[in-house]
Write an enzyme that holds these catalytic residues in place. Sequence first.
Site, short mmCIF file in Angstrom:
data_model
loop_
_atom_site.label_atom_id
_atom_site.label_comp_id
_atom_site.label_asym_id
_atom_site.label_seq_id
_atom_site.Cartn_x
_atom_site.Cartn_y
_atom_site.Cartn_z
N VAL A 29 5.13 7.02 5.13
CA VAL A 29 5.39 7.83 6.59
C VAL A 29 6.56 7.06 7.11
O VAL A 29 6.36 5.82 7.59
CB VAL A 29 4.15 7.91 7.27
CG1 VAL A 29 4.42 8.97 8.76
CG2 VAL A 29 3.00 9.00 6.72
N ASP A 35 0.18 -5.69 4.56
CA ASP A 35 -0.86 -5.29 5.68
C ASP A 35 -2.30 -5.65 5.14
O ASP A 35 -2.27 -6.13 4.18
CB ASP A 35 -0.58 -3.67 6.10
CG ASP A 35 -1.41 -3.33 7.43
OD1 ASP A 35 -0.88 -3.61 8.72
OD2 ASP A 35 -2.38 -2.67 7.24
N ALA A 67 7.60 2.91 10.38
CA ALA A 67 7.23 3.32 9.20
C ALA A 67 5.69 2.58 8.86
O ALA A 67 5.55 1.66 9.38
CB ALA A 67 8.12 3.23 8.03
N LYS A 68 5.03 3.38 7.96
CA LYS A 68 3.78 2.65 7.28
C LYS A 68 3.40 3.05 6.04
O LYS A 68 3.80 4.50 5.74
CB LYS A 68 2.72 2.80 8.28
CG LYS A 68 1.64 1.90 8.26
CD LYS A 68 1.93 0.57 8.93
CE LYS A 68 0.75 -0.50 8.73
NZ LYS A 68 1.09 -1.70 9.75
N GLY A 69 2.89 2.50 5.29
CA GLY A 69 2.48 2.85 3.89
C GLY A 69 1.04 2.57 3.38
O GLY A 69 0.48 1.73 4.33
#
Length: 408
Positions: A59, A145, A104-106
């Site tokens: 995202v 992460d 952003a992050k995944g």
Amino acid sequence: MSKISTPFEEVNARVENAAKYLDLKPGTVKALQSCEREVVISIPLRNDDDVQVLQGYRVQHSSARGPRKGGIRFHEEVNLEEVRALASLMSWKTALIDVPFGGAKGGVTVDPSKLTEIQKEEIIRRWTRSLVNVLGHHRDIPAPDMGTNSKTMAWLMDEFHRLEGFQPACVTGKPIELFGALGREEATGRGVAQIAGAALEKLDMKIKNAKVVIQGFGNVGKFAALTCAEMGMKVIAVSDLNGAKFSKTGFEISNLFNKNPSEFPGEEIDPDDLLELECDVLIPAALGGVITEINAEKLKCALLVEGANQPTSIAADKELRTKGVTIVPDILANAGGVMGSYFEWTQNIQEFSWPIDKFRRELDARMGKAFASVYKVAKKYEVDLRTAAMILAVGRVAEAMQMRGSLV
Ligand code: NAD
């Protein structure tokens, strides 16, 4: 926003609150609360005689202030709404510490403890191949992460290089031997401790012998404990998934750094009671959502420094402030990690590496500056530090969007 039920709605309620102080128009607020792009992918994973299909995400919340930046998480509870919340938090974090990134992050919905190393490699390579068109050092830069680490980032970089050629700045959090940066591993925890020190000073409390309690002894918790101890604080209780220990006189963290809390000397305590110990500084550094309206009234700390992302619910935040607890929000307290990632990205682009003392000097100075800016805004608007941090961050992103001409 009427009813808040997801982490993304919670972040967006905070955006809406900050927007009131900034006098932003409703359309601008809506734009700030929306993600620019959301990609959902399927990742087929071979097992002995069949294929299991995993769900993966990236995202991208905002690119107003620079390429999107944010980690990738392997966890069985990863879902789109959580990834949106974390992507949005990254936009506020990068704006707050004033680095030229967006957010952003995944993630991949999978339990990493049930994967072999070969399966982890297969998953991250497939994730990278599926997303290659939206990634890149000037588009979107992943990092580790929960459930991923420097090894995972090395595989990601290798896959990206196969498809796009040499670009080590396409990902941060890499091994030192493979374009990583000295100091990056400790940066989040070190930043948490520095911010705790700065906040204690503002509260007219002494750093020396300040009693510190830390939940979680992973990357963030360990380095926060080590730096707090180096600064003269007394780490009196530490926990991880397997247990918690208490020591009235404080632990010798430098000697215990490579042990699990359950192997520490001292009194064994119930991990659930750890958050409720009397202390000067409480640092949640494990999961989100651990401080709620159920336990908030039992907390006995003067200062809560959010090492983890979103550890405190909106209701608990209110309750704690009423009790007089000062809260340093996640987007400020744990921003040392993305600051460190910025230093790694810069070094990769310049094809130049910094010695660790330069990394630490820059990190300490910039985290100190970020804390001072938030404190100044808190005084100006007569608000708590979380609201101040959001006013500063949301204001910067809104200004960038307006200057680019995407908003009137
Ligand atoms: P990690 O996986 O290295 O460590 C997590 C620690 O928490 C482990 O010691 C684990 O045993 C412990 N833990 C898990 N559940 C627990 C529980 N119920 N009670 C007590 N301890 C528990 O993860 P990390 O990288 O240290 O990240 C911790 C938090 O900080 C996460 O919320 C993450 O999103 C956030 N964060 C991490 C970074 C970073 O650079 N690593 C940056 C910003 C934010």
